[in-house]
Design a protein around this motif. Sequence first.
Motif, PDB file in Angstrom:
ATOM      1  N   GLU A  25      37.413  48.976  53.661  1.00  0.00           N
ATOM      2  CA  GLU A  25      37.879  47.645  54.035  1.00  0.00           C
ATOM      3  C   GLU A  25      37.937  46.779  52.776  1.00  0.00           C
ATOM      4  OE1 GLU A  25      38.831  46.843  57.042  1.00  0.00           O
ATOM      5  OE2 GLU A  25      38.288  48.776  57.916  1.00  0.00           O
ATOM      6  N   ASN A  26      38.553  45.619  52.882  1.00  0.00           N
ATOM      7  CA  ASN A  26      38.603  44.699  51.744  1.00  0.00           C
ATOM      8  C   ASN A  26      37.230  44.097  51.484  1.00  0.00           C
ATOM      9  OD1 ASN A  26      41.312  44.617  50.759  1.00  0.00           O
ATOM     10  ND2 ASN A  26      41.933  43.594  52.641  1.00  0.00           N
ATOM     11  N   TYR A  27      36.849  44.078  50.215  1.00  0.00           N
ATOM     12  CA  TYR A  27      35.672  43.321  49.782  1.00  0.00           C
ATOM     13  C   TYR A  27      36.195  42.007  49.212  1.00  0.00           C
ATOM     14  CZ  TYR A  27      31.164  42.245  47.603  1.00  0.00           C
ATOM     15  OH  TYR A  27      29.984  41.643  47.253  1.00  0.00           O
ATOM     16  N   ILE A  28      35.688  40.881  49.712  1.00  0.00           N
ATOM     17  CA  ILE A  28      36.228  39.568  49.346  1.00  0.00           C
ATOM     18  C   ILE A  28      35.386  38.928  48.241  1.00  0.00           C
ATOM     19  CG2 ILE A  28      36.914  37.301  50.182  1.00  0.00           C
ATOM     20  CD1 ILE A  28      38.472  39.608  51.426  1.00  0.00           C
ATOM     21  N   LEU A  29      36.047  38.556  47.143  1.00  0.00           N
ATOM     22  CA  LEU A  29      35.418  37.742  46.100  1.00  0.00           C
ATOM     23  C   LEU A  29      35.969  36.327  46.233  1.00  0.00           C
ATOM     24  CD1 LEU A  29      35.596  40.169  43.049  1.00  0.00           C
ATOM     25  CD2 LEU A  29      33.544  39.468  44.282  1.00  0.00           C
ATOM     26  N   PRO A  30      35.183  35.388  46.754  1.00  0.00           N
ATOM     27  CA  PRO A  30      35.691  34.024  46.972  1.00  0.00           C
ATOM     28  C   PRO A  30      35.794  33.235  45.680  1.00  0.00           C
ATOM     29  CG  PRO A  30      33.364  34.139  47.552  1.00  0.00           C
ATOM     30  CD  PRO A  30      33.783  35.542  47.169  1.00  0.00           C
ATOM     31  N   ASP A  31      36.498  32.122  45.753  1.00  0.00           N
ATOM     32  CA  ASP A  31      36.619  31.189  44.614  1.00  0.00           C
ATOM     33  C   ASP A  31      37.119  31.894  43.353  1.00  0.00           C
ATOM     34  OD1 ASP A  31      35.560  29.171  46.270  1.00  0.00           O
ATOM     35  OD2 ASP A  31      33.519  29.786  45.765  1.00  0.00           O
ATOM     36  N   PHE A  32      38.031  32.817  43.511  1.00  0.00           N
ATOM     37  CA  PHE A  32      38.529  33.560  42.350  1.00  0.00           C
ATOM     38  C   PHE A  32      39.396  32.686  41.449  1.00  0.00           C
ATOM     39  CE2 PHE A  32      41.418  36.554  40.187  1.00  0.00           C
ATOM     40  CZ  PHE A  32      40.473  37.351  39.554  1.00  0.00           C
ATOM     41  N   THR A  33      39.961  31.612  41.990  1.00  0.00           N
ATOM     42  CA  THR A  33      40.801  30.738  41.166  1.00  0.00           C
ATOM     43  C   THR A  33      40.019  30.139  40.001  1.00  0.00           C
ATOM     44  OG1 THR A  33      40.382  28.990  42.800  1.00  0.00           O
ATOM     45  CG2 THR A  33      42.466  30.164  42.969  1.00  0.00           C
ATOM     46  N   ALA A  34      38.689  30.072  40.136  1.00  0.00           N
ATOM     47  CA  ALA A  34      37.874  29.567  39.028  1.00  0.00           C
ATOM     48  C   ALA A  34      37.901  30.516  37.828  1.00  0.00           C
ATOM     49  CB  ALA A  34      36.434  29.346  39.495  1.00  0.00           C
ATOM     50  N   LYS A  35      38.328  31.769  38.049  1.00  0.00           N
ATOM     51  CA  LYS A  35      38.357  32.760  36.967  1.00  0.00           C
ATOM     52  C   LYS A  35      39.764  33.026  36.455  1.00  0.00           C
ATOM     53  CE  LYS A  35      34.157  35.083  38.554  1.00  0.00           C
ATOM     54  NZ  LYS A  35      33.513  36.363  38.895  1.00  0.00           N
ATOM     55  N   LEU A  36      40.719  32.250  36.915  1.00  0.00           N
ATOM     56  CA  LEU A  36      42.085  32.466  36.451  1.00  0.00           C
ATOM     57  C   LEU A  36      42.172  32.250  34.941  1.00  0.00           C
ATOM     58  CD1 LEU A  36      44.275  30.751  39.222  1.00  0.00           C
ATOM     59  CD2 LEU A  36      43.689  33.161  38.941  1.00  0.00           C
TER      60      LEU A  36
END
Length: 415
Positions: free
Chosen positions: A215-226
């Motif tokens: 299944e998908n493992y979700i890493l939230p707030d990824f936009t902070a690492k763009l």
Amino acid sequence: MKISSKYLCVILLCIGNTSVFGQSTFGRLKQKATGIAEKVIDKKTDELLEDKSGKKDNTRENPTEKVKKERVKKQNTVYDFQSGSTVLLKEDFLPDVTGQFPMQWYTRSKGEVVEFNDVPGKWLQLYSGTFLSPTVLLKENYTIEFDVIIDFPPNGNYPLPALKIGLYDRGNKGYILSNDYRVKNNVNIILSPYRNELRVKLKSIENNSNKIATENYILPDFTAKLGKPVHIAMDIQKERIRVWIDQEKIFDLPQTVPVSNLLNQLRLELESSNYKNSELGYYISNLCFADGSPDTRSKLLTEGKLESNSILFATNSAKIESDNQGVIKEVAAALKQDNAIRIKVIGHTDSDGTPKQNMALSQKRAESVKRELIEKYGIGENRIETLGKGDTEPVEKNMDPNEKAKNRRVEFVRL
């Protein structure tokens, strides 16, 4: 707190007109009204103890449960990846010319080596298509590390392309790149940006058949690492694979990697999208393949015996200074996996010192390992025996420091 006006009127009527009701009737009404009022008060009190989310006040939470939750969270944050000791392939693109495709790689698409003002090193920028690394001879146990940078418009109007990072069992460039290629053995990590999160999935194929799909493992707030480097580490121990992203463990899957054939090449595939090339940025660098260590947990369970000289003690002491390969932790995991297992911890020394001293020292070192399993990992004392053998069973001749280091070891035997 408000009491229903209907009941309040009944109470006032009874008080003002006691001649209409008998004294006993009045008493019963009075008791009933009091009971209703108490229920309303209790209900309101409970509501005040509720927080805005509808959950009970945390101060009423069982303290034991709270401590348990904190312990679980702390354990999940442990970063136990260990880089392999011998480098098999290293790629940082430093010898390649900026603005050109790297000489040792292969593609039918577009890619180029780039540099950044605020990030050190050189990076391979990927465009829509497939890219192949140089081939590398991998054994059963190895580690892979690399950095990726993903950059995209946070408020874009189109679905974002996924990046597939795979290990394959062939070095035939034409077959792997062609659309009709029937993959025989591979394992893929799929990174799919979605809104402000990163979805991570793992798939593997063995002998042309699906072996696993997570299944998908979700890493939230990824936009902070763009636009920033994200470190990905993988540890493959035969069929077992563990994956970390920025030190967070994403997968630990014991029967995933195909074993029918040894994998020997990294394959990158970036999906197409409606975005312009100037609007997206997918980059990779600092790729490193290295020899890894075997899955000690599986070895103890299947073979019943495990030896290690990576558990280091202070000189002439039983104090454990380091367990840099996590052997004790893996042994503990094996014991937790099967509660019926009992083991014997056996200590060995080199030939320095007298036989009597070495026998005593090896016994104390075995007991130190036992104490570590009990106190740090919660293994029952009755499941572990200890024995010291001193320098009576050397695996080398004790002629030089390297041979002596191999003789200083700890043995785990399943009973």
